[in-house]
Design a protein around this motif. Sequence first.
Motif, PDB file in Angstrom:
ATOM      1  N   ARG A   1       0.848  -1.189   0.000  1.00 42.14           N
ATOM      2  CA  ARG A   1       0.000   0.000   0.000  1.00 42.14           C
ATOM      3  C   ARG A   1       0.885   1.240   0.000  1.00 42.14           C
ATOM      4  NH1 ARG A   1      -2.836   0.589   5.771  1.00 42.14           N
ATOM      5  NH2 ARG A   1      -4.339   1.561   4.433  1.00 42.14           N
ATOM      6  N   LEU A   2       0.307   2.362  -0.260  1.00 37.95           N
ATOM      7  CA  LEU A   2       1.080   3.599  -0.328  1.00 37.95           C
ATOM      8  C   LEU A   2       1.739   3.884   1.022  1.00 37.95           C
ATOM      9  CD1 LEU A   2      -1.328   5.795  -2.475  1.00 37.95           C
ATOM     10  CD2 LEU A   2       0.721   4.574  -3.208  1.00 37.95           C
ATOM     11  N   PRO A   3       2.931   4.474   1.014  1.00 37.29           N
ATOM     12  CA  PRO A   3       3.694   4.673   2.253  1.00 37.29           C
ATOM     13  C   PRO A   3       2.971   5.459   3.341  1.00 37.29           C
ATOM     14  CG  PRO A   3       5.037   5.205   0.331  1.00 37.29           C
ATOM     15  CD  PRO A   3       3.656   4.934  -0.162  1.00 37.29           C
ATOM     16  N   ASP A   4       2.156   6.424   2.969  1.00 38.05           N
ATOM     17  CA  ASP A   4       1.457   7.224   3.975  1.00 38.05           C
ATOM     18  C   ASP A   4      -0.028   6.856   4.077  1.00 38.05           C
ATOM     19  OD1 ASP A   4       0.782   8.282   1.525  1.00 38.05           O
ATOM     20  OD2 ASP A   4       1.021  10.372   2.125  1.00 38.05           O
ATOM     21  N   ALA A   5      -0.365   5.630   3.717  1.00 38.61           N
ATOM     22  CA  ALA A   5      -1.756   5.180   3.711  1.00 38.61           C
ATOM     23  C   ALA A   5      -2.407   5.293   5.083  1.00 38.61           C
ATOM     24  CB  ALA A   5      -1.850   3.746   3.206  1.00 38.61           C
ATOM     25  N   ASP A   6      -1.674   4.979   6.131  1.00 41.15           N
ATOM     26  CA  ASP A   6      -2.263   5.057   7.476  1.00 41.15           C
ATOM     27  C   ASP A   6      -2.729   6.476   7.804  1.00 41.15           C
ATOM     28  OD1 ASP A   6      -1.898   2.355   7.923  1.00 41.15           O
ATOM     29  OD2 ASP A   6       0.008   2.624   8.957  1.00 41.15           O
ATOM     30  N   LYS A   7      -2.003   7.444   7.327  1.00 42.24           N
ATOM     31  CA  LYS A   7      -2.363   8.847   7.554  1.00 42.24           C
ATOM     32  C   LYS A   7      -3.678   9.204   6.851  1.00 42.24           C
ATOM     33  CE  LYS A   7      -0.813  13.305   5.881  1.00 42.24           C
ATOM     34  NZ  LYS A   7       0.212  14.010   5.137  1.00 42.24           N
ATOM     35  N   TRP A   8      -3.945   8.581   5.705  1.00 39.61           N
ATOM     36  CA  TRP A   8      -5.106   8.918   4.891  1.00 39.61           C
ATOM     37  C   TRP A   8      -6.309   8.008   5.137  1.00 39.61           C
ATOM     38  CZ3 TRP A   8      -5.531  13.376   2.600  1.00 39.61           C
ATOM     39  CH2 TRP A   8      -4.369  14.106   2.367  1.00 39.61           C
ATOM     40  N   SER A   9      -6.099   6.936   5.845  1.00 39.22           N
ATOM     41  CA  SER A   9      -7.193   6.011   6.122  1.00 39.22           C
ATOM     42  C   SER A   9      -8.292   6.704   6.927  1.00 39.22           C
ATOM     43  CB  SER A   9      -6.666   4.803   6.906  1.00 39.22           C
ATOM     44  OG  SER A   9      -7.705   3.896   7.166  1.00 39.22           O
ATOM     45  N   GLY A  10      -9.511   6.650   6.416  1.00 40.09           N
ATOM     46  CA  GLY A  10     -10.644   7.239   7.120  1.00 40.09           C
ATOM     47  C   GLY A  10     -10.859   8.721   6.895  1.00 40.09           C
ATOM     48  N   VAL A  11      -9.980   9.372   6.155  1.00 41.35           N
ATOM     49  CA  VAL A  11     -10.145  10.796   5.866  1.00 41.35           C
ATOM     50  C   VAL A  11     -11.317  10.970   4.894  1.00 41.35           C
ATOM     51  CG1 VAL A  11      -9.061  12.823   4.793  1.00 41.35           C
ATOM     52  CG2 VAL A  11      -7.720  11.321   6.274  1.00 41.35           C
ATOM     53  N   ALA A  12     -12.169  11.931   5.143  1.00 46.82           N
ATOM     54  CA  ALA A  12     -13.337  12.175   4.290  1.00 46.82           C
ATOM     55  C   ALA A  12     -12.994  13.131   3.144  1.00 46.82           C
ATOM     56  CB  ALA A  12     -14.462  12.765   5.122  1.00 46.82           C
ATOM     57  N   ASP A  13     -13.855  13.156   2.155  1.00 48.47           N
ATOM     58  CA  ASP A  13     -13.758  14.099   1.036  1.00 48.47           C
ATOM     59  C   ASP A  13     -12.388  14.060   0.348  1.00 48.47           C
ATOM     60  OD1 ASP A  13     -16.379  14.992   1.518  1.00 48.47           O
ATOM     61  OD2 ASP A  13     -15.626  16.336   3.087  1.00 48.47           O
ATOM     62  N   LYS A  14     -11.969  12.883  -0.074  1.00 47.83           N
ATOM     63  CA  LYS A  14     -10.643  12.727  -0.683  1.00 47.83           C
ATOM     64  C   LYS A  14     -10.638  12.853  -2.201  1.00 47.83           C
ATOM     65  CE  LYS A  14      -9.382   8.780   1.377  1.00 47.83           C
ATOM     66  NZ  LYS A  14      -8.467   7.710   1.813  1.00 47.83           N
ATOM     67  N   LEU A  15     -11.770  13.055  -2.821  1.00 48.79           N
ATOM     68  CA  LEU A  15     -11.812  13.115  -4.288  1.00 48.79           C
ATOM     69  C   LEU A  15     -10.834  14.167  -4.822  1.00 48.79           C
ATOM     70  CD1 LEU A  15     -12.936  12.127  -6.941  1.00 48.79           C
ATOM     71  CD2 LEU A  15     -14.853  13.700  -6.666  1.00 48.79           C
ATOM     72  N   LYS A  16     -10.674  15.263  -4.140  1.00 45.64           N
ATOM     73  CA  LYS A  16      -9.768  16.322  -4.620  1.00 45.64           C
ATOM     74  C   LYS A  16      -8.312  15.887  -4.643  1.00 45.64           C
ATOM     75  CE  LYS A  16      -9.944  18.211   0.028  1.00 45.64           C
ATOM     76  NZ  LYS A  16     -10.930  18.913   0.790  1.00 45.64           N
ATOM     77  N   TYR A  17      -7.994  14.763  -3.995  1.00 47.66           N
ATOM     78  CA  TYR A  17      -6.624  14.251  -3.977  1.00 47.66           C
ATOM     79  C   TYR A  17      -6.371  13.161  -5.021  1.00 47.66           C
ATOM     80  CZ  TYR A  17      -6.654  16.620   0.513  1.00 47.66           C
ATOM     81  OH  TYR A  17      -6.779  17.558   1.513  1.00 47.66           O
ATOM     82  N   LEU A  18      -7.384  12.810  -5.779  1.00 42.16           N
ATOM     83  CA  LEU A  18      -7.244  11.785  -6.795  1.00 42.16           C
ATOM     84  C   LEU A  18      -6.273  12.248  -7.886  1.00 42.16           C
ATOM     85  CD1 LEU A  18      -8.117   9.111  -8.144  1.00 42.16           C
ATOM     86  CD2 LEU A  18      -9.927  10.414  -9.264  1.00 42.16           C
ATOM     87  N   GLU A  19      -5.265  11.436  -8.132  1.00 44.64           N
ATOM     88  CA  GLU A  19      -4.298  11.719  -9.208  1.00 44.64           C
ATOM     89  C   GLU A  19      -4.675  10.875 -10.418  1.00 44.64           C
ATOM     90  OE1 GLU A  19      -0.232  11.210  -7.895  1.00 44.64           O
ATOM     91  OE2 GLU A  19      -0.748  11.979  -5.912  1.00 44.64           O
ATOM     92  N   ARG A  20      -4.769  11.531 -11.521  1.00 48.08           N
ATOM     93  CA  ARG A  20      -5.116  10.813 -12.765  1.00 48.08           C
ATOM     94  C   ARG A  20      -3.871  10.478 -13.511  1.00 48.08           C
ATOM     95  NH1 ARG A  20     -10.554  11.669 -14.940  1.00 48.08           N
ATOM     96  NH2 ARG A  20     -11.824  12.374 -13.233  1.00 48.08           N
TER      97      ARG A  20
END
Length: 107
Positions: A88-107
């Motif tokens: 999994r991504l290295p900082d996944a634990d930091k992002w787990s459960g964070v709401a409204d993440k669509l703005k962070y989607l990288e295409r």
Amino acid sequence: MTFVVGQNCIRCKDTDCVEVCPVDCFYEGPNFLVINPDECIDCEDCVPACPEDAIYAEDDVPDDQKAFIELNAELAEIWPNISEKKDRLPDADKWSGVADKLKYLER
């Protein structure tokens, strides 16, 4: 009915779901996975495998994540297929459960 990867996957990208998929219908972007709705056989194996609870049956996608139905179909057409588990991504634990993440989607 197909399954849809929702926002909880963004910036986590745990691939346990990929490992259990019998038809290899997952596609991988820089920080998110999607399911190709034309390839998904509705087996549900991916749902309990996802530690982020990010996968929904299409009919059960939360109202605030309905855009992910179309997003999965769109991105599955351009991203490469993934058929094996990766870290999994290295900082996944930091992002787990964070709401409204669509703005962070990288295409």
